[in-house]
Structures are given as structure tokens and as C-alpha cells.
Design an enzyme around this catalytic site. Structure first.
Site, PDB file in Angstrom:
ATOM      1  N   ARG A 446       0.831  -1.210   0.000  1.00  0.00           N
ATOM      2  CA  ARG A 446       0.000   0.000   0.000  1.00  0.00           C
ATOM      3  C   ARG A 446       0.870   1.266   0.000  1.00  0.00           C
ATOM      4  O   ARG A 446       0.527   2.272   0.612  1.00  0.00           O
ATOM      5  CB  ARG A 446      -0.932   0.009   1.222  1.00  0.00           C
ATOM      6  N   ASP A 537      -7.023 -11.532  16.965  1.00  0.00           N
ATOM      7  CA  ASP A 537      -6.421 -12.530  17.839  1.00  0.00           C
ATOM      8  C   ASP A 537      -6.712 -12.175  19.288  1.00  0.00           C
ATOM      9  O   ASP A 537      -7.162 -11.064  19.598  1.00  0.00           O
ATOM     10  CB  ASP A 537      -4.913 -12.631  17.579  1.00  0.00           C
ATOM     11  N   GLU A 617     -35.307   1.709   1.842  1.00  0.00           N
ATOM     12  CA  GLU A 617     -34.142   1.242   2.610  1.00  0.00           C
ATOM     13  C   GLU A 617     -34.079   1.929   3.971  1.00  0.00           C
ATOM     14  O   GLU A 617     -33.750   1.307   4.981  1.00  0.00           O
ATOM     15  CB  GLU A 617     -32.847   1.509   1.836  1.00  0.00           C
TER      16      GLU A 617
HETATM   17  C1  DGJ Z   1      -8.572  -0.775   6.013  1.00  0.00           C
HETATM   18  C2  DGJ Z   1      -9.778  -0.885   6.878  1.00  0.00           C
HETATM   19  O1  DGJ Z   1     -10.086  -2.205   7.148  1.00  0.00           O
HETATM   20  C3  DGJ Z   1     -10.914  -0.130   6.228  1.00  0.00           C
HETATM   21  O2  DGJ Z   1     -12.094  -0.318   6.940  1.00  0.00           O
HETATM   22  C4  DGJ Z   1     -10.528   1.297   6.174  1.00  0.00           C
HETATM   23  O3  DGJ Z   1     -10.401   1.800   7.460  1.00  0.00           O
HETATM   24  C5  DGJ Z   1      -9.235   1.470   5.397  1.00  0.00           C
HETATM   25  N1  DGJ Z   1      -8.204   0.610   5.886  1.00  0.00           N
HETATM   26  C6  DGJ Z   1      -8.757   2.884   5.452  1.00  0.00           C
HETATM   27  O4  DGJ Z   1      -7.551   3.053   4.861  1.00  0.00           O
END
Ligand code: DGJ
Length: 747
Positions: A446, A537, A617
Site C-alpha cells: 500500500r 487474535d 431502505e
Molecule cells: C482498512 C480498513 O479495514 C478499512 O475499513 C478502512 O479503514 C481502510 N483501511 C482505510 O484506509
């Protein structure tokens, strides 16, 4: 009391409500494991260890002529490398530069009331009122060197749990090097056992798999620095015949959030040795004279009453002895999170629009996810700069929080403290605070790097930064995320240390920061997250009572993820949200009702742009919120039963919650396939009181099965025995991924 010591026979017998565990220091001083299973008396079970002259199973030290005595097939309580035992060891250690061989013999022991604690590490606790809890500490000593190993046992009689941990002490005059320190070993004789474990991937965590343990070594592990999406540090060992409702099974849960290793070795004589602890692939830890090392805790439980019983026992143990947050028994807010609604593209105006709808629907909280700080309009920059981006937001965090509070909502934020973007002020000022290997281009995930949490300066910086944010506004919830594995593990702060030591030190640094946060801000509800459920965990539950279970919000995939997670963790810790369709992860379209019913399996919320919902909804959402609120105690504190598995039943998945006093229960059903001329779908309830009479309770029409099946009409009455043994025929599904709920009350 639960720990019995027979001085004459040097036998330790540990009793819990559903198990007995036994060890014996034999005439040579070796600590042998003699029994773990269904409750028995204090008989000395060493009669089960039959001496024999087995070829290529040698003798330790002075026992050269005792050809029938070999630790290569004797059940050893804590096996080490160096005593002619060629199976997987728990410990490999020795003087630095020497051979990592040990010969551990019984030295002494102590029985104390209450539970030991492990400084700096998460562990089960016992309060003063828990008078049934005892600690047994057995000290082993190397026959040649001043190296001591303390085996710690926390015996929870009522909770039916035995915890294990290990400390190693160096009393030599020179450094000792630890190459492998497992937290436990367990020997099970005649072990034609199955192992249930939970593998996965990002957006597909904790998938159920059950397999027979064949000869050789079977391993479940993570070398990612996090406990990981790929393998969970929880397994069940059970007999082949064991089912949800009957049979013997062992649960083994590592209370740790970093790289781990669980290995099961079925040996030449069909015995099973199971070890669990820190990943030792790169691990080297040096103990200077006088120093000690603590290996993290493992939770063990055994029940003769099936896997469902094991789950419920573990859930209660965690609820009473692991989860500390004051929120564990408080009503958690039903929240809306803006991540899938806006991703990085938001300002205060957009957020307030969602918040106004949230207030209108009756939600409790708005959570502002990633993107509110530093320069962060995508995931390539800003991590590490924990200062609100007022330009983007259009106001201060305090101001935003006040406006949200003004709508009657609480306010929460997202953080990712352990990571840094190279495009950040923090990285520009302190490039050496990121884990990178000198002279090599770092690996990225990332497009971010991990901060060196083993460096106290980094942890101090994060404490100060989080303090500033959390004191700048009224913030009642923090979602703590981490979106990469630990890559490039080299610490500029500890150039002398091995990668393995740094990996563990980073986890300790994270725990220190979490401890700081929960101690300083006890009112804040902390939610764990690791790109969804990559750090789901028992270690995390010590700090956070709930964890974002997966980045996959598709209700149908969540059925499998929730099912797998439910074996080892309370469903009250499973964060689950209703999201938009087509789903952002897999494009699937699922009825709104089903999304709601599925999310109500855990800690409930929404994750979509509420202002874009249709009126229909919105009306459904109001009903979902009302039902969840009214039945909060049942959903959050009730006993969870897996009724139909998404891994076995292709037509539907079903689960239920039963209140502890068995007076109320809820059944959730989601259909996963459709057929022409379908057969009737029948389920059998579990956990009800057989001799009681239950009545079907009304539910809003959008959720209820009653309107669609005559036998389930409101106020119809059935005996518990009928529902348990005869069961219930479910309504026919009307559309793809249809679902329903049935609520019953004892009359
Ligand atoms: C990963 C998380 O699991 C998501 O819900 C979100 O918060 C993103 N990161 C944000 O970058």
C-alpha cells in the site's frame, strides 16, 4: 483447589470444571506430561508411559545403559533440543557462540493463588473475586549451566481454561542466546486427531478447514509481523468423531498479535506433539547475565462436550478474564462509518450530511475513517502526520465533533499509528524511524512503510501525537488500523539485534502504545483493525473489545468469515456493517434485509452513504436498528450456536443466539442458493430448555419469517424438545440471497 501436588510421587494434577491436566517429575528429574483430557482423579497416569527399547531413539546423558528410556518417545512437558529427542523442540538455547543444547530437569515449584501476569504482554487476568484461579510455576534447570526455565500455568477452574507461558532466566556469567522459545508444548498419545484451523486472505479471513493430522509436521504460522489474514493463531484439535454437539476437543489460542508458529508433529508411534509460540524463523534473542525473557501466553481449553461447548466456554473465559475494556458490558454504539461512503473524498459538509441521516435513522455515532489528517487524499501519503487537515475538512476536528454531537451523535476517528508514508513530514524528519534495510530498496505494501515500534522514541512520538488529537476534540471511539505486513525488518535503533528480535520488539512497542491509550482514555471504545481482520487474535482483545472483522462487507462472503471467526472469538467482538450494493468488494447484490441480518451477527453498524439510501431502505434500516437495540443483550451477551455451516450447506446458513437463562432466542437464516421445486429446509434449534414452552415473537415484517410460513406465525407455540429434536421448517426463499429471522420467548 484446582492444583494438586503429590509430593511423594512428584505429580502435579490440574483440575478445571471439564478437564484434568497432569505432569510428573520422574526419578531422573525429567518433567513428563502424563494426561490432558476429560476430568479424572489424581491417579498417577505415568503408568501409561511404557518403557521400551526402540531403535534410533537414544538416551539422554547419564542414562546410556537405560536403553528403554528415551525422550524421543516419552511425552515431555517442555521439550528441548539436546537430549536425544528428535521431535520438534519447544526451546533451543545455549551459551552464546556455543551449541544450543539443554538438559532441563525439575528444580522446584510454587503454587500461588490468583493468576500470574506478564509485564508488557496481554494475558488473561483474575480478579480478587476469582478465588478458583491458581498459578503453578515449575522451574526447570539445565543440568550443566545456570539456565533456568519457568513454566507458568494459570488454572481457571470455573472457566475451564489453563493458560501457559514460559520465562527463561540466564544466571550464567556469560550471555545466553535463545533461538526458539515456544510458549507451550502438548503431548497427546494415540493421537489420530483432526485439526480445525482458519486460513484466509485479505477480504476472506478465517475460512474453516478440518483435516486429519497425518505423519510428519503440520504447521500454521505467520511470518508477517501480524497474526495475519492468512492463518489465525487459534486451532482446535479433536477426535475424528467430534461434532459441534459431542466429543472431545482441545482449543489452543495464542494471545499474541505478531508472527507466530503452531506445529503439530505426529510421530513414529502415532503420538502428537503440538507446540505454539513466537515464530522462530529469524528469531535470536540474547540474554545478558541476569536477564530473562518472557514468551507470550497461550490459552488451552478442553471439553468432552463438543465444539459448540468449546466455543461457548472460551467466549465466557475471554469475556470474564481477557477483555478489559469497560465497553465489554456496556451498550456499544450503532455507528455509521464513512469509509465505503466517501473513501478519501470528504469534507465536513459531506460528513454532516451523512450524520444528519444517521441521527434521523436513530444511529448512535459517526466514525470518520482514513483521510482526515496530514496530506491524505489517497493512500500514497500522510501516514505519520497525525494533525487534522483543517483545509480539507473545512473546520477543526473539535468543531466537526461539536456539530456531530449537536445532532445527538457520538464521534469517532480512525488512526493507523504503526505505519508511515514516505511522503509525510514525519518520514522527511525521521527516515530512520521507518523499518528499512540499509543499502536496499525497501519493499512496500500500500505504498507505505512500517514504523520501528521497537524504538522508544517512535512510541513516545505516537503517544504525544495521539494525545494531541484525542485531547483536541470530544472523541469517543478510535478505530486502530494497520495496513501492511512488517517488511524490511531492520531497526536503526538496534543495529545489533536480529530481525526476529526486532519483530517481537515491534509487537511489544505496539502493546505499550495500546496500553497507554486504554489506560489514559478508558472511556474511548477502541476497535482493532488490520486491513479488516488481519490481526483478529486474543492479544488484541486484551486492548480492544471489538475488531473490524474483514474489509469484505458482502453479506454472503461475511457468512463464511463470521462462521470461521465464531469458533475462537466472541461474536460481540466481531464488527459488522451494512454496506451498499452492488458490493464494493465483489459486485454482488444482496437484499437490504439480508445485509442487516448478517451484520446483526456481530457488533452492528452501517458503512454507506446514508443520504443516498432509498426511502424504502431507510424504513428497513429503522426497523433493523430498532430490533438490534431491543435485543441488544441477546445479540451481544447471548450464547452463539452455529446451526448450519456455509462450508457444508450450500442452500442456507443459519445461526442462533440463546440468552444465558434460555428464556429467549433468535435464529438468523440466509439462503445462499435457489432451486426449482425446492425441498423443505429444516433446522434444529440448539441450547433451548427442552421441557419449556416457547412462543414465536413478533418481528417487523421485513425481517420476520412469520409472514412467510404458516408454522412460524406469531404466537405459535412449540416445546423446547420439539424445536431441538423435531426442528423447524424454514420459509421458502423468495429471491436470491433471501433471509429471515425467528425470535422466540419462553412462556
Ligand atoms: C482498512 C480498513 O479495514 C478499512 O475499513 C478502512 O479503514 C481502510 N483501511 C482505510 O484506509
Amino acid at each position: 483447589m484446582s492444583v494438586h501436588y503429590n509430593k511423594e510421587k512428584r505429580v502435579f494434577t490440574l483440575h478445571t470444571s471439564k478437564s484434568t491436566y497432569q505432569m510428573k517429575a520422574d526419578e531422573h528429574g525429567f518433567l513428563l506430561h502424563t494426561y490432558y483430557g476429560a476430568p479424572v482423579d489424581d491417579s498417577d497416569f505415568s503408568y501409561l508411559i511404557v518403557p521400551d527399547d526402540h531403535g534410533f531413539s537414544g538416551q539422554p546423558g547419564e542414562l546410556a545403559l537405560e536403553r528403554t528410556y528415551s525422550l524421543d518417545f516419552y511425552p515431555v512437558e517442555y521439550p528441548v533440543h539436546g537430549v536425544a529427542d528428535f521431535r520438534i523442540p519447544a526451546l533451543m538455547a545455549g551459551k552464546k557462540g556455543g551449541v544450543p543444547a539443554l538438559d532441563l530437569r525439575y528444580h522446584s515449584h510454587e503454587i500461588r493463588s490468583g493468576k500470574y501476569s506478564l509485564p508488557g504482554l496481554p494475558a488473561l487476568f483474575a480478579g480478587e473475586e476469582d478465588t478458583d484461579v491458581q498459578t503453578l510455576e515449575i522451574t526447570l534447570k539445565d543440568a550443566y549451566e545456570e539456565i533456568y526455565v519457568n513454566l507458568l500455568y494459570g488454572v481457571y477452574e470455573k472457566a475451564n481454561v489453563i493458560t501457559r507461558a514460559v520465562t527463561v532466566e540466564n544466571h550464567c556469567a556469560v550471555p545466553v542466546e535463545l533461538k526458539r522459545v515456544m510458549s507451550m508444548s502438548l503431548e497427546l498419545p494415540d493421537a489420530d486427531l483432526d485439526m480445525i484451523h482458519f486460513y484466509g486472505k485479505h477480504t476472506g479471513e478465517r475460512q474453516f478447514e478440518r483435516r486429519n493430522l497425518l505423519h510428519g509436521i503440520t504447521e500454521i504460522s505467520s511470518r508477517r509481523g501480524n497474526s495475519s489474514h492468512q492463518h489465525n493463531p487459534f486451532v482446535i484439535l479433536c477426535e475424528k468423531e467430534t461434532s459441534e454437539q459431542a466429543g472431545g476437543c482441545y482449543g489452543i489460542s495464542f494471545v499474541y498479535s505478531g508472527s507466530f508458529r503452531m506445529q503439530a508433529e505426529r510421530d513414529q508411534f502415532d503420538s502428537l506433539r503440538f507446540v505454539c509460540g513466537l515464530s522462530d524463523e529469524e528469531f535470536v534473542w540474547t540474554l545478558q547475565p541476569g536477564e530473562s525473557f518472557t514468551a507470550p501466553e497461550v490459552v488451552l481449553t478442553y471439553t468432552p462436550d463438543g465444539i459448540s461447548d468449546l466455543t461457548r466456554g472460551l467466549n465466557r473465559a475471554y469475556q470474564n478474564h481477557l477483555i478489559r475494556s469497560p465497553w465489554k458490558n456496556k451498550r456499544r454504539p450503532i455507528l455509521v462509518n464513512n469509509w465505503e461512503a466517501t473513501y478519501f473524498d470528504f469534507n465536513a459538509e459531506k460528513l454532516l450530511k451523512i450524520a444528519r441521516e444517521a441521527a434521523e435513522l436513530g444511529l448512535d455515532m459517526l466514525v470518520l475513517d482514513d483521510g482526515w489528517f496530514g496530506k491524505r487524499d489517497d493512500d500514497n501519503s500522510g501516514l505519520g502526520d497525525w494533525k487534522v487537515n483543517e483545509k480539507k475538512l473545512g473546520c477543526s476536528l473539535r468543531n466537526l465533533a461539536e456539530q456531530i454531537h449537536g445532532l445527538g451523535l457520538k464521534f469517532g476517528i480512525w488512526v493507523e499509528p504503526e505505519m508511515v508514508s514516505e511522503d509525510s513530514d514525519l518520514y522527511r524528519a525521521h527516515p530512520d524511524w521507518a523499518l528499512t534495510i540499509p543499502g536496499r530498496l525497501p519493499n512496500h505494501s500500500r505504498n507505505q512503510l512500517a514504523l520501528d515500534m521497537s524504538n522508544p522514541e517512535v512510541v513516545d512520538y505516537l503517544k504525544r501525537s495521539l494525545d494531541e488529537v484525542l485531547s483536541s476534540a470530544d472523541i469517543e471511539y478510535v478505530k486502530w488500523d494497520i495496513n501492511s505486513n512488517l517488511e524490511n525488518v531492520y531497526s536503526a535503533a538496534h543495529p545489533e539485534l536480529s530481525q526476529g528480535a526486532v519483530r517481537h520488539l515491534c509487537v511489544l512497542g505496539t502493546y505499550e502504545l495500546k496500553e497507554y491509550l486504554v489506560t489514559r482514555y478508558p472511556h474511548i471504545l477502541l476497535e482493532g483493525c488490520n486491513g479488516g481482520g488481519g490481526r483478529f487474535d486474543a492479544g488484541m482483545l486484551y486492548y480492544a473489545p471489538q475488531i473490524w472483522c474483514s474489509d469484505n462487507t458482502d453479506a454472503i462472503e461475511r457468512l463464511r468469515i463470521h462462521y470461521g471467526t465464531s469458533f475462537g472469538y466472541p461474536m460481540s467482538s466481531v464488527s459488522a456493517h451494512v454496506s451498499v450494493c452492488p458490493n464494493h468488494q465483489n459486485g454482488r447484490v444482496v437484499p437490504f434485509r439480508t445485509r442487516g441480518i448478517c451484520a446483526m451477527q456481530g457488533t452492528f453498524g452501517y458503512e454507506l452513504d446514508l443520504s443516498k439510501m432509498t426511502e424504502e431502505e431507510k424504513a428497513e434500516a429503522k426497523q433493523q436498528i430498532a430490533v438490534y437495540r431491543e435485543n441488544y443483550d441477546l445479540f451481544q451477551q447471548g450464547d452463539y450456536y452455529r446451526i448450519a455451516s456455509p462450508f457444508e450447506n450450500h442452500d442456507f446458513t443459519a445461526w442462533s443466539y440463546v440468552s444465558e437463562d434460555r428464556s429467549r432466542a433468535m435464529l438468523g437464516v440466509v439462503y445462499t442458493d435457489l432451486h426449482g421445486n425446492p425441498k423443505p429446509n429444516r433446522i434444529r434449534w440448539q441450547g433451548l430448555q427442552a421441557d419449556a414452552l416457547y412462543e414465536i415473537e413478533p418481528l417487523p415484517e421485513t425481517l420476520s419469517a412469520a409472514a412467510r410460513c404458516q408454522g412460524l406465525a406469531e404466537h405459535t407455540r412449540y416445546t423446547g424438545a420439539a424445536l431441538i429434536h423435531g426442528g423447524m421448517v424454514l420459509p421458502k426463499p423468495q429471491e436470491n440471497y433471501d433471509s429471515c429471522m425467528v425470535m422466540i420467548r419462553r412462556v
